[in-house]
Write a protein that holds these residues in place. Structure first.
Motif, PDB file in Angstrom:
ATOM      1  N   LEU A   6      -2.474   4.487   4.358  1.00 52.34           N
ATOM      2  CA  LEU A   6      -3.161   4.312   3.088  1.00 52.34           C
ATOM      3  C   LEU A   6      -4.603   3.897   3.387  1.00 52.34           C
ATOM      4  O   LEU A   6      -4.835   2.945   4.141  1.00 52.34           O
ATOM      5  N   ILE A   7      -5.565   4.617   2.822  1.00 58.04           N
ATOM      6  CA  ILE A   7      -6.980   4.374   3.085  1.00 58.04           C
ATOM      7  C   ILE A   7      -7.670   3.911   1.809  1.00 58.04           C
ATOM      8  O   ILE A   7      -7.438   4.461   0.725  1.00 58.04           O
ATOM      9  N   ALA A   8      -8.539   2.907   1.938  1.00 57.30           N
ATOM     10  CA  ALA A   8      -9.450   2.529   0.858  1.00 57.30           C
ATOM     11  C   ALA A   8     -10.861   2.856   1.323  1.00 57.30           C
ATOM     12  O   ALA A   8     -11.339   2.287   2.307  1.00 57.30           O
ATOM     13  N   ALA A   9     -11.513   3.779   0.627  1.00 56.73           N
ATOM     14  CA  ALA A   9     -12.876   4.202   0.977  1.00 56.73           C
ATOM     15  C   ALA A   9     -13.610   4.496  -0.328  1.00 56.73           C
ATOM     16  O   ALA A   9     -13.282   5.480  -1.006  1.00 56.73           O
ATOM     17  N   TYR A  10     -14.572   3.670  -0.656  1.00 62.08           N
ATOM     18  CA  TYR A  10     -15.270   3.881  -1.931  1.00 62.08           C
ATOM     19  C   TYR A  10     -15.968   5.235  -1.947  1.00 62.08           C
ATOM     20  O   TYR A  10     -15.971   5.937  -2.952  1.00 62.08           O
ATOM     21  N   ALA A 102     -13.473  -3.392  -5.883  1.00 57.93           N
ATOM     22  CA  ALA A 102     -12.572  -3.787  -4.801  1.00 57.93           C
ATOM     23  C   ALA A 102     -11.352  -4.529  -5.336  1.00 57.93           C
ATOM     24  O   ALA A 102     -10.234  -4.354  -4.833  1.00 57.93           O
ATOM     25  N   ARG A 103     -11.533  -5.351  -6.358  1.00 56.74           N
ATOM     26  CA  ARG A 103     -10.410  -6.061  -6.959  1.00 56.74           C
ATOM     27  C   ARG A 103      -9.444  -5.087  -7.623  1.00 56.74           C
ATOM     28  O   ARG A 103      -8.214  -5.244  -7.517  1.00 56.74           O
ATOM     29  N   LYS A 104      -9.993  -4.095  -8.306  1.00 56.42           N
ATOM     30  CA  LYS A 104      -9.109  -3.114  -8.950  1.00 56.42           C
ATOM     31  C   LYS A 104      -8.414  -2.239  -7.908  1.00 56.42           C
ATOM     32  O   LYS A 104      -7.241  -1.872  -8.061  1.00 56.42           O
ATOM     33  N   ALA A 105      -9.121  -1.904  -6.831  1.00 56.40           N
ATOM     34  CA  ALA A 105      -8.495  -1.148  -5.747  1.00 56.40           C
ATOM     35  C   ALA A 105      -7.362  -1.946  -5.110  1.00 56.40           C
ATOM     36  O   ALA A 105      -6.322  -1.390  -4.731  1.00 56.40           O
ATOM     37  N   ILE A 109      -3.546  -0.714  -4.570  1.00 59.14           N
ATOM     38  CA  ILE A 109      -2.899  -0.672  -3.255  1.00 59.14           C
ATOM     39  C   ILE A 109      -1.581  -1.447  -3.271  1.00 59.14           C
ATOM     40  O   ILE A 109      -0.564  -0.979  -2.736  1.00 59.14           O
ATOM     41  N   ILE A 110      -1.573  -2.621  -3.887  1.00 56.80           N
ATOM     42  CA  ILE A 110      -0.329  -3.395  -3.991  1.00 56.80           C
ATOM     43  C   ILE A 110       0.717  -2.618  -4.769  1.00 56.80           C
ATOM     44  O   ILE A 110       1.903  -2.579  -4.391  1.00 56.80           O
ATOM     45  N   ALA A 111       0.296  -1.957  -5.848  1.00 55.38           N
ATOM     46  CA  ALA A 111       1.233  -1.153  -6.639  1.00 55.38           C
ATOM     47  C   ALA A 111       1.784   0.002  -5.810  1.00 55.38           C
ATOM     48  O   ALA A 111       2.982   0.324  -5.888  1.00 55.38           O
ATOM     49  N   LEU A 112       0.956   0.633  -5.000  1.00 59.35           N
ATOM     50  CA  LEU A 112       1.421   1.732  -4.152  1.00 59.35           C
ATOM     51  C   LEU A 112       2.449   1.248  -3.138  1.00 59.35           C
ATOM     52  O   LEU A 112       3.434   1.947  -2.853  1.00 59.35           O
TER      53      LEU A 112
END
Length: 418
Positions: A6-10, A102-105, A109-112
């Motif tokens: 799982l990647i977080a990239a704005y 970032a807070r919404k992301a 991510i937690i939901a995923l």
């Protein structure tokens, strides 16, 4: 082993720019090795980055993309703004304007993780709010959370700190986040060294230096055309900011060469090409030095079109003002594409910095100080008469395929230690 990441990239395709490619090219080559990705990214409607859809098709089979939207903070802090508007943004938002996103992301991510299974999380920073996100997720998730620092944070020469207090607070936030992140990657060795020196208990053994690079496959269809004249065409690809990488030293040198050329180099002149955006008026600067016909502005171009223009050049140039204390800490992603094209690079940069080390270690050009205009004149005058004999060594170390393999090796290292 292959797995699910799982990647977080704005910043992510269809957004363009060099910062996007580090993650998208990793997905491309790791996907071919069997990995699958879910990418949490920013809503393109809130991004000031031009679109470039050319990278979407090559990663589409390997990832699903989940845009996360928040109400935009309109700070006018993009590259088209003035230094003052960027200064105002830096004054009010520490570390940056993406904290709300970032807070919404994080919620996404937690939901995923509650819905599905992932082997690891990879966080791409900047925005630096995502490094803070990586620290929070490191405490919450049962899998390795890996921070990939594409740029330095408080030591980034492009990052504005309006007052000493802003620098102190920004660095305090940085050190707090890094202390809580076990696994990390940096595009710059100097950043890892900085953390080891300044953060007590920093685990250097669980960080890796993996630089930026170029994708050989991007060069397969760019042609071999060149300019049919007697000029020396020098290209710069990227953004000109209002500080740090201003092209004025080159323009001064070109003006001096024009004066000398009336007697010593008849019929030869330098043509400068800029591909990208600018927060300065490059055309007015050209007029100031009498270079109206020697500065060509191509504007922002999609990645492949940019490479086609660069391939027509005789040489390349890039700038970092060595009077800025942090200018030794960066390079610029486009420089690696200069290396691939194997044409002389004029590096107007600090002689002891990351950029100079890259150019010198690959034998790909000449390093001169940003403020030594006469050295720039001498170098260009030599190149006008004859092309320099350069070896271009160890260029293959910077292919995206090779670097993606190193990133996968490090991910497997992290999985073994979770």
């Amino acid at each position: 082993m292959a797995g699910r990441c799982l990647i977080a990239a704005y910043y992510f395709p269809p957004a363009g720019g060099g910062g996007v490619q580090r993650i998208s090219k990793f997905i491309k080559y790791a996907g071919r090795a069997g990995w699958q990705f879910t990418v949490v990214t920013g809503d393109k409607d809130n991004s000031q980055i031009p679109e470039d859809s050319s990278q979407i098709d090559e990663i589409k089979p390997f990832c699903r993309v989940l845009p996360v939207s928040v109400s935009a903070i309109h700070t006018k802090a993009g590259v088209k703004s003035t230094f003052f508007t960027r200064w105002m943004s830096a004054f009010f938002y520490i570390p940056d304007v993406r904290k709300k996103w970032a807070r919404k992301a994080e919620d996404q991510i937690i939901a995923l993780f509650n819905q599905d299974t992932y082997d690891c999380v990879l966080i791409s920073s900047p925005p630096y709010s995502l490094a803070q996100l990586a620290a929070r997720l490191s405490r919450q998730l049962p899998v390795p959370v890996i921070l990939d620092m594409r740029d330095p944070w408080s030591t980034n020469p492009y990052k504005i700190h309006p007052t000493p207090f802003h620098l102190w607070l920004d660095r305090a936030l940085e050190f707090k986040a890094v202390k809580n992140i076990r696994f990390g990657i940096s595009a710059y060795q100097t950043l890892i060294d900085f953390y080891q020196k300044n953060i007590k208990g920093f685990g250097k053994a669980e960080w890796r230096w993996i630089p930026n690079g170029f994708d050989e496959e991007d060069f397969s269809a760019i042609g071999t055309s060149s300019f049919n004249d007697n000029g020396l065409h020098i290209g710069f690809s990227g953004t000109f900011y209002s500080h740090l990488n201003h092209p004025e030293p080159l323009f001064k040198a070109m003006a001096l060469l024009n004066e000398k050329g009336k007697n010593s180099i008849p019929g030869k002149r330098i043509i400068f090409h800029h591909i990208g955006r600018a927060s300065i008026d490059v055309q007015s600067l050209a007029l100031k030095y009498g270079l109206r016909d020697q500065v060509i502005l191509h504007g922002y171009q999609p990645h492949v079109e940019c490479l086609k223009i660069l391939n027509r050049m005789n040489a390349f140039v890039f700038f970092l003002d060595d009077h800025h204390k942090n200018s030794a800490n960066t390079i610029g992603g486009k420089v690696y594409e200069y290396l691939k094209l194997k044409k002389p690079v004029l590096a107007v940069v600090p002689e002891n910095g990351e950029a100079a080390k890259l150019i010198n270690s690959t034998c790909s050009g000449v390093v001169v100080s940003y403020h030594d205009v006469q050295a720039i004149v001498r170098t260009l005058e030599t190149w006008l008469n004859r092309s320099p004999d350069l070896k271009f060594e160890n260029i293959e170390a910077y292919t995206r395929q090779n670097l993606s393999g190193k990133m996968l090796d490090f991910i497997n290292f992290c999985l073994d230690r979770k």
